[in-house]
Design a protein around this motif. Structure first.
Motif, PDB file in Angstrom:
ATOM      1  N   THR A 256     -16.038  10.172  12.934  1.00  0.00           N
ATOM      2  CA  THR A 256     -16.575  11.488  13.297  1.00  0.00           C
ATOM      3  C   THR A 256     -18.080  11.534  13.083  1.00  0.00           C
ATOM      4  OG1 THR A 256     -14.479  12.531  12.710  1.00  0.00           O
ATOM      5  CG2 THR A 256     -16.407  13.961  12.840  1.00  0.00           C
ATOM      6  N   ILE A 257     -18.540  11.024  11.945  1.00  0.00           N
ATOM      7  CA  ILE A 257     -19.978  10.983  11.659  1.00  0.00           C
ATOM      8  C   ILE A 257     -20.698  10.123  12.692  1.00  0.00           C
ATOM      9  CG2 ILE A 257     -21.706  10.217   9.980  1.00  0.00           C
ATOM     10  CD1 ILE A 257     -20.284  12.768   9.155  1.00  0.00           C
ATOM     11  N   PHE A 258     -20.110   8.978  13.053  1.00  0.00           N
ATOM     12  CA  PHE A 258     -20.707   8.084  14.028  1.00  0.00           C
ATOM     13  C   PHE A 258     -20.828   8.752  15.401  1.00  0.00           C
ATOM     14  CE2 PHE A 258     -20.383   4.643  17.182  1.00  0.00           C
ATOM     15  CZ  PHE A 258     -21.488   3.894  16.815  1.00  0.00           C
ATOM     16  N   VAL A 259     -19.790   9.427  15.835  1.00  0.00           N
ATOM     17  CA  VAL A 259     -19.803  10.110  17.137  1.00  0.00           C
ATOM     18  C   VAL A 259     -20.856  11.219  17.141  1.00  0.00           C
ATOM     19  CG1 VAL A 259     -18.446  11.600  18.667  1.00  0.00           C
ATOM     20  CG2 VAL A 259     -17.451   9.502  17.769  1.00  0.00           C
ATOM     21  N   ILE A 260     -20.941  11.969  16.055  1.00  0.00           N
ATOM     22  CA  ILE A 260     -21.956  13.025  15.962  1.00  0.00           C
ATOM     23  C   ILE A 260     -23.355  12.414  16.036  1.00  0.00           C
ATOM     24  CG2 ILE A 260     -22.968  14.749  14.414  1.00  0.00           C
ATOM     25  CD1 ILE A 260     -20.080  15.380  13.510  1.00  0.00           C
ATOM     26  N   ALA A 261     -23.567  11.291  15.356  1.00  0.00           N
ATOM     27  CA  ALA A 261     -24.877  10.630  15.391  1.00  0.00           C
ATOM     28  C   ALA A 261     -25.232  10.174  16.793  1.00  0.00           C
ATOM     29  CB  ALA A 261     -24.884   9.452  14.426  1.00  0.00           C
ATOM     30  N   ILE A 262     -24.270   9.623  17.525  1.00  0.00           N
ATOM     31  CA  ILE A 262     -24.521   9.187  18.908  1.00  0.00           C
ATOM     32  C   ILE A 262     -24.865  10.385  19.785  1.00  0.00           C
ATOM     33  CG2 ILE A 262     -23.436   8.160  20.945  1.00  0.00           C
ATOM     34  CD1 ILE A 262     -24.166   6.119  18.821  1.00  0.00           C
ATOM     35  N   ILE A 263     -24.135  11.475  19.641  1.00  0.00           N
ATOM     36  CA  ILE A 263     -24.410  12.681  20.436  1.00  0.00           C
ATOM     37  C   ILE A 263     -25.813  13.208  20.135  1.00  0.00           C
ATOM     38  CG2 ILE A 263     -23.758  15.108  20.741  1.00  0.00           C
ATOM     39  CD1 ILE A 263     -20.815  14.172  20.360  1.00  0.00           C
ATOM     40  N   LEU A 264     -26.195  13.249  18.861  1.00  0.00           N
ATOM     41  CA  LEU A 264     -27.535  13.712  18.501  1.00  0.00           C
ATOM     42  C   LEU A 264     -28.611  12.787  19.052  1.00  0.00           C
ATOM     43  CD1 LEU A 264     -27.008  14.895  14.821  1.00  0.00           C
ATOM     44  CD2 LEU A 264     -27.431  16.320  16.835  1.00  0.00           C
ATOM     45  N   ALA A 265     -28.371  11.480  19.010  1.00  0.00           N
ATOM     46  CA  ALA A 265     -29.350  10.529  19.537  1.00  0.00           C
ATOM     47  C   ALA A 265     -29.538  10.703  21.040  1.00  0.00           C
ATOM     48  CB  ALA A 265     -28.915   9.105  19.213  1.00  0.00           C
TER      49      ALA A 265
ATOM     50  N   LYS B 146      -6.690   6.325   6.318  1.00  0.00           N
ATOM     51  CA  LYS B 146      -6.792   6.937   7.648  1.00  0.00           C
ATOM     52  C   LYS B 146      -7.829   8.056   7.659  1.00  0.00           C
ATOM     53  CE  LYS B 146      -2.836   6.810  10.426  1.00  0.00           C
ATOM     54  NZ  LYS B 146      -1.546   7.379  10.822  1.00  0.00           N
ATOM     55  N   GLY B 147      -7.832   8.860   6.577  1.00  0.00           N
ATOM     56  CA  GLY B 147      -8.785   9.962   6.481  1.00  0.00           C
ATOM     57  C   GLY B 147     -10.222   9.475   6.421  1.00  0.00           C
TER      58      GLY B 147
ATOM     59  N   MET C 265       0.856  -1.175   0.000  1.00  0.00           N
ATOM     60  CA  MET C 265       0.000   0.000   0.000  1.00  0.00           C
ATOM     61  C   MET C 265       0.901   1.238   0.000  1.00  0.00           C
ATOM     62  SD  MET C 265      -2.995   1.342   2.621  1.00  0.00           S
ATOM     63  CE  MET C 265      -3.862  -0.141   2.920  1.00  0.00           C
ATOM     64  N   SER C 266       0.591   2.151  -0.872  1.00  0.00           N
ATOM     65  CA  SER C 266       1.426   3.352  -0.962  1.00  0.00           C
ATOM     66  C   SER C 266       1.085   4.338   0.152  1.00  0.00           C
ATOM     67  CB  SER C 266       1.237   4.014  -2.320  1.00  0.00           C
ATOM     68  OG  SER C 266      -0.039   4.623  -2.384  1.00  0.00           O
ATOM     69  N   ASP C 267       1.930   5.338   0.282  1.00  0.00           N
ATOM     70  CA  ASP C 267       1.725   6.353   1.325  1.00  0.00           C
ATOM     71  C   ASP C 267       0.421   7.106   1.104  1.00  0.00           C
ATOM     72  OD1 ASP C 267       2.543   7.711   3.657  1.00  0.00           O
ATOM     73  OD2 ASP C 267       3.196   9.417   2.427  1.00  0.00           O
ATOM     74  N   LYS C 268       0.083   7.393  -0.160  1.00  0.00           N
ATOM     75  CA  LYS C 268      -1.166   8.104  -0.462  1.00  0.00           C
ATOM     76  C   LYS C 268      -2.377   7.273  -0.061  1.00  0.00           C
ATOM     77  CE  LYS C 268       0.176  11.050  -4.335  1.00  0.00           C
ATOM     78  NZ  LYS C 268      -0.088  11.350  -5.753  1.00  0.00           N
ATOM     79  N   GLU C 269      -2.325   5.977  -0.370  1.00  0.00           N
ATOM     80  CA  GLU C 269      -3.438   5.097  -0.018  1.00  0.00           C
ATOM     81  C   GLU C 269      -3.585   4.988   1.493  1.00  0.00           C
ATOM     82  OE1 GLU C 269      -2.353   1.531  -2.005  1.00  0.00           O
ATOM     83  OE2 GLU C 269      -3.402   2.079  -3.855  1.00  0.00           O
ATOM     84  N   HIS C 270      -2.453   4.926   2.186  1.00  0.00           N
ATOM     85  CA  HIS C 270      -2.484   4.828   3.646  1.00  0.00           C
ATOM     86  C   HIS C 270      -3.101   6.090   4.255  1.00  0.00           C
ATOM     87  CE1 HIS C 270      -1.396   3.172   7.470  1.00  0.00           C
ATOM     88  NE2 HIS C 270      -0.732   4.269   7.808  1.00  0.00           N
ATOM     89  N   LYS C 271      -2.714   7.263   3.760  1.00  0.00           N
ATOM     90  CA  LYS C 271      -3.270   8.519   4.268  1.00  0.00           C
ATOM     91  C   LYS C 271      -4.754   8.622   3.951  1.00  0.00           C
ATOM     92  CE  LYS C 271       0.859  11.440   4.240  1.00  0.00           C
ATOM     93  NZ  LYS C 271       1.495  12.626   3.664  1.00  0.00           N
ATOM     94  N   ALA C 272      -5.144   8.204   2.733  1.00  0.00           N
ATOM     95  CA  ALA C 272      -6.554   8.250   2.352  1.00  0.00           C
ATOM     96  C   ALA C 272      -7.384   7.321   3.228  1.00  0.00           C
ATOM     97  CB  ALA C 272      -6.720   7.879   0.886  1.00  0.00           C
TER      98      ALA C 272
END
Length: 66
Positions: free
Chosen positions: A18-27, A10-11, A1-8
């Protein structure tokens, strides 16, 4: 796996978490502040459903108590 793929990768994981945590907070906020009446604990519903399933299994098996 290249460095770009690894960074992507992780992102993407960070974005999904982040979306999951926001959903839990809203719930939690919705259940806490916007539900009318008393909120039943989930465990009470689980116990009720378990009792119904066990009763049905005893009834169909022909064992005493069903």
């Amino acid at each position: 796996m290249s460095d770009k793929e690894h960074k992507a990768s992780k992102g993407m994981v960070k974005y999904v978490l982040t979306i999951f945590v926001i959903a839990i907070i809203l719930a939690v906020a919705y259940l806490t502040f916007f539900t009318l009446g008393e909120v039943e604990p989930v465990i009470a519903n689980v116990k009720l459903i378990t009792a119904i399933i066990v009763s049905a299994e005893l009834h169909h098996s022909g064992l005493p108590g069903g």
